[in-house]
Design a protein around this motif. Structure first.
Motif, PDB file in Angstrom:
ATOM      1  N   ASP A   8      50.897   0.050 -27.073  1.00 28.65           N
ATOM      2  CA  ASP A   8      51.251   1.261 -26.324  1.00 28.65           C
ATOM      3  C   ASP A   8      52.629   1.145 -25.674  1.00 28.65           C
ATOM      4  OD1 ASP A   8      50.955  -0.168 -23.953  1.00 28.65           O
ATOM      5  OD2 ASP A   8      49.340   1.062 -23.159  1.00 28.65           O
ATOM      6  N   ASP A   9      53.277   0.000 -25.834  1.00 32.00           N
ATOM      7  CA  ASP A   9      54.599  -0.195 -25.214  1.00 32.00           C
ATOM      8  C   ASP A   9      55.730   0.273 -26.125  1.00 32.00           C
ATOM      9  OD1 ASP A   9      53.473  -1.304 -22.943  1.00 32.00           O
ATOM     10  OD2 ASP A   9      53.434  -3.312 -23.831  1.00 32.00           O
ATOM     11  N   GLU A  37      57.413   4.452 -25.380  1.00 28.35           N
ATOM     12  CA  GLU A  37      56.330   3.850 -24.604  1.00 28.35           C
ATOM     13  C   GLU A  37      55.238   4.867 -24.283  1.00 28.35           C
ATOM     14  OE1 GLU A  37      57.342   1.649 -21.029  1.00 28.35           O
ATOM     15  OE2 GLU A  37      55.207   1.449 -20.585  1.00 28.35           O
ATOM     16  N   SER A  39      52.304   3.800 -22.387  1.00 26.85           N
ATOM     17  CA  SER A  39      51.391   3.113 -21.469  1.00 26.85           C
ATOM     18  C   SER A  39      50.635   4.124 -20.621  1.00 26.85           C
ATOM     19  CB  SER A  39      52.180   2.169 -20.556  1.00 26.85           C
ATOM     20  OG  SER A  39      52.670   1.091 -21.302  1.00 26.85           O
ATOM     21  N   ASN A  93      50.165  -6.247 -24.754  1.00 21.28           N
ATOM     22  CA  ASN A  93      50.672  -5.353 -23.723  1.00 21.28           C
ATOM     23  C   ASN A  93      51.456  -6.129 -22.670  1.00 21.28           C
ATOM     24  OD1 ASN A  93      50.721  -2.628 -22.557  1.00 21.28           O
ATOM     25  ND2 ASN A  93      49.686  -3.623 -20.845  1.00 21.28           N
ATOM     26  N   THR A 107      46.628   0.421 -24.796  1.00 19.68           N
ATOM     27  CA  THR A 107      46.425  -0.790 -25.609  1.00 19.68           C
ATOM     28  C   THR A 107      44.964  -0.903 -26.039  1.00 19.68           C
ATOM     29  OG1 THR A 107      48.124  -1.861 -24.272  1.00 19.68           O
ATOM     30  CG2 THR A 107      46.735  -3.299 -25.607  1.00 19.68           C
TER      31      THR A 107
HETATM   32 MN    MN Z   1      51.688  -0.803 -22.039  1.00 23.48          MN
END
Ligand code: MN
Length: 238
Positions: A8-9, A37, A39, A93, A107
């Motif tokens: 997720d980054d 990103e 997050s 992550n 993540t």
């Molecule tokens: Mn993240």
């Protein structure tokens, strides 16, 4: 073994490359990751606009695609295009995903999406305290986890958290702590009020929970399930 990796980054995260490097010992690695990103997007999916993906040529030689979507979108897109995939990995992550973080984590959602679509999945997150992350101490543990979870009868979805100086592995449960949920107020340069989430835990972690393991420098492995049904209440109610 064919391994799909997401996070997720975003596609340029150093954690993604570190995970791909370890995973490549176990099979063929293909990366489908968000172009920006994502997050704390949780298990969001994109339904109001079309998705596209593009090949990225310079991710350390790994076959890599950036997707204009969420972590869950990336895994769905990867599985659609790759056909048979044996394992989905998400991470690493930049920052831990412990306790209530699991609800927000992109993540963990990427790994969940893998399981929803029928593939065993593991999410990896690492404690980071400010400095540029290093993965050398964690890599042997990541390899050990992948090796262990891809043999015999194993949980389909595991949330792994890595401390800065790991000394061992521990199976754990998700810690449920009370957060104060405080919003911290500030002011932008134009004098307008703004607000930041500053949720800080109010209680100590219970023993053998994910957070407790991290406090003891242990790599935390929490088996997760997709069902949110409160079985105890259901039994009382039917
Ligand atoms: Mn993240």
């Amino acid at each position: 073994m064919k391994i799909l990796i997401s996070n997720d980054d975003g596609i340029f995260s150093p954690g993604l490359i570190a995970l791909a490097e370890v995973a490549s010992q176990f099979g063929e690695v293909v990366i489908f990751a968000p172009d920006f990103e994502q997050s704390a997007m949780g298990h969001a999916i994109t339904i109001k606009r079309p998705l596209t993906y593009h090949r990225v040529k310079f991710i350390k030689g790994f076959e890599s695609y950036r997707v204009n979507g969420t972590p869950a979108d990336c895994v769905a897109m990867g599985l659609y295009h790759l056909g048979k995939v044996d394992l989905v990995l998400s991470g690493i992550n930049v920052g831990s995903n412990l306790g209530s973080d699991i609800w927000h984590s992109g993540t963990v959602a990427a790994a969940k999406q893998g399981v929803i679509l029928g593939v065993q999945s593991i999410a990896f997150s690492q404690v980071i305290n400010g400095e540029e992350p290093s993965y050398e101490k964690q890599k042997p543990y990541i390899a050990e986890v992948i090796n262990m979870l891809t043999q015999g009868d194993q949980p389909r979805l595991v949330n792994v958290n890595l401390p800065e100086d790991p000394v061992g592995l521990r199976w754990t449960h998700q810690s449920i702590r009370h957060y104060n949920g405080a919003m911290v107020e500030g002011q932008d340069p134009n004098g307008r009020k703004h607000f930041w989430f500053a949720a800080t835990p109010l209680s100590n972690p219970d023993e053998h929970s994910d957070r407790w393991a991290i406090d003891h420098n242990l790599v935390s492995l929490t088996p997760l399930r997709l069902s949110l049904t409160d079985e105890e209440w259901l039994q009382k109610l039917i």
